[in-house]
Design a protein around this motif. Sequence first.
Motif, PDB file in Angstrom:
ATOM      1  N   GLN A  56       0.851  -1.196   0.000  1.00 29.18           N
ATOM      2  CA  GLN A  56       0.000   0.000   0.000  1.00 29.18           C
ATOM      3  C   GLN A  56       0.883   1.240   0.000  1.00 29.18           C
ATOM      4  N   ASP A  57       1.509   1.506  -1.107  1.00 37.96           N
ATOM      5  CA  ASP A  57       2.488   2.588  -1.202  1.00 37.96           C
ATOM      6  C   ASP A  57       1.814   3.934  -1.464  1.00 37.96           C
ATOM      7  N   LEU A  58       1.159   4.448  -0.467  1.00 37.93           N
ATOM      8  CA  LEU A  58       0.443   5.716  -0.603  1.00 37.93           C
ATOM      9  C   LEU A  58       1.375   6.877  -0.935  1.00 37.93           C
ATOM     10  N   TRP A  59       2.625   6.784  -0.555  1.00 38.76           N
ATOM     11  CA  TRP A  59       3.565   7.873  -0.780  1.00 38.76           C
ATOM     12  C   TRP A  59       3.986   7.996  -2.240  1.00 38.76           C
ATOM     13  N   ASN A  60       3.712   6.999  -3.065  1.00 39.07           N
ATOM     14  CA  ASN A  60       4.112   7.055  -4.467  1.00 39.07           C
ATOM     15  C   ASN A  60       2.947   7.278  -5.428  1.00 39.07           C
ATOM     16  N   TRP A  61       1.738   7.382  -4.954  1.00 34.29           N
ATOM     17  CA  TRP A  61       0.581   7.428  -5.834  1.00 34.29           C
ATOM     18  C   TRP A  61       0.596   8.631  -6.771  1.00 34.29           C
ATOM     19  N   ALA A  62       0.935   9.781  -6.286  1.00 32.41           N
ATOM     20  CA  ALA A  62       0.831  11.004  -7.089  1.00 32.41           C
ATOM     21  C   ALA A  62       2.188  11.450  -7.642  1.00 32.41           C
ATOM     22  N   LYS A  63       3.216  10.622  -7.501  1.00 31.41           N
ATOM     23  CA  LYS A  63       4.557  11.032  -7.934  1.00 31.41           C
ATOM     24  C   LYS A  63       4.966  10.318  -9.211  1.00 31.41           C
ATOM     25  N   ALA A  64       5.558  11.060 -10.107  1.00 30.78           N
ATOM     26  CA  ALA A  64       6.218  10.457 -11.263  1.00 30.78           C
ATOM     27  C   ALA A  64       7.717  10.695 -11.164  1.00 30.78           C
ATOM     28  N   ASP A  65       8.084  11.691 -10.380  1.00 39.19           N
ATOM     29  CA  ASP A  65       9.498  12.027 -10.199  1.00 39.19           C
ATOM     30  C   ASP A  65       9.904  11.669  -8.789  1.00 39.19           C
ATOM     31  N   PRO A  66      11.073  11.329  -8.469  1.00 38.47           N
ATOM     32  CA  PRO A  66      12.234  11.282  -9.354  1.00 38.47           C
ATOM     33  C   PRO A  66      12.161  10.078 -10.277  1.00 38.47           C
ATOM     34  N   ARG A  67      12.769  10.185 -11.401  1.00 32.87           N
ATOM     35  CA  ARG A  67      12.824   9.092 -12.373  1.00 32.87           C
ATOM     36  C   ARG A  67      14.079   8.248 -12.099  1.00 32.87           C
ATOM     37  N   VAL A  68      13.889   6.950 -12.070  1.00 29.83           N
ATOM     38  CA  VAL A  68      15.001   6.031 -11.850  1.00 29.83           C
ATOM     39  C   VAL A  68      15.616   5.722 -13.215  1.00 29.83           C
ATOM     40  N   PHE A  69      16.918   5.779 -13.298  1.00 27.23           N
ATOM     41  CA  PHE A  69      17.656   5.601 -14.547  1.00 27.23           C
ATOM     42  C   PHE A  69      17.267   6.637 -15.594  1.00 27.23           C
ATOM     43  N   GLY A  70      16.652   7.732 -15.170  1.00 26.22           N
ATOM     44  CA  GLY A  70      16.317   8.814 -16.072  1.00 26.22           C
ATOM     45  C   GLY A  70      15.006   8.659 -16.827  1.00 26.22           C
ATOM     46  N   PHE A  71      14.352   7.489 -16.771  1.00 28.15           N
ATOM     47  CA  PHE A  71      13.123   7.305 -17.545  1.00 28.15           C
ATOM     48  C   PHE A  71      12.029   6.532 -16.810  1.00 28.15           C
ATOM     49  N   LEU A  72      12.372   5.815 -15.765  1.00 27.20           N
ATOM     50  CA  LEU A  72      11.423   4.937 -15.093  1.00 27.20           C
ATOM     51  C   LEU A  72      10.798   5.641 -13.888  1.00 27.20           C
ATOM     52  N   PRO A  73       9.465   5.825 -13.903  1.00 28.00           N
ATOM     53  CA  PRO A  73       8.815   6.471 -12.746  1.00 28.00           C
ATOM     54  C   PRO A  73       9.060   5.685 -11.463  1.00 28.00           C
TER      55      PRO A  73
END
Length: 73
Positions: free
Chosen positions: A10-27
Amino acid sequence: MTAVLIVLHQDLWNWAKADPRVFGFLPVGVWYHGLFCIAASVLLALWVAFCWPAHLEDVEAEPGVVRDERGGH
């Protein structure tokens, strides 16, 4: 360990985030769920290794049934 994975899923902390991007492209959410799947796979492997009932593996052939030694069905 199972309860911890259930809570972490239940990763509520990641629901509205697209950044930071991992490896420059992966949300970050996709990265998190990839790691979560690996952790769940490891937990399942542990369940099978330590909790699988041994009596299920000790199956003897029924009388009159010819078993193919090559394997398969």
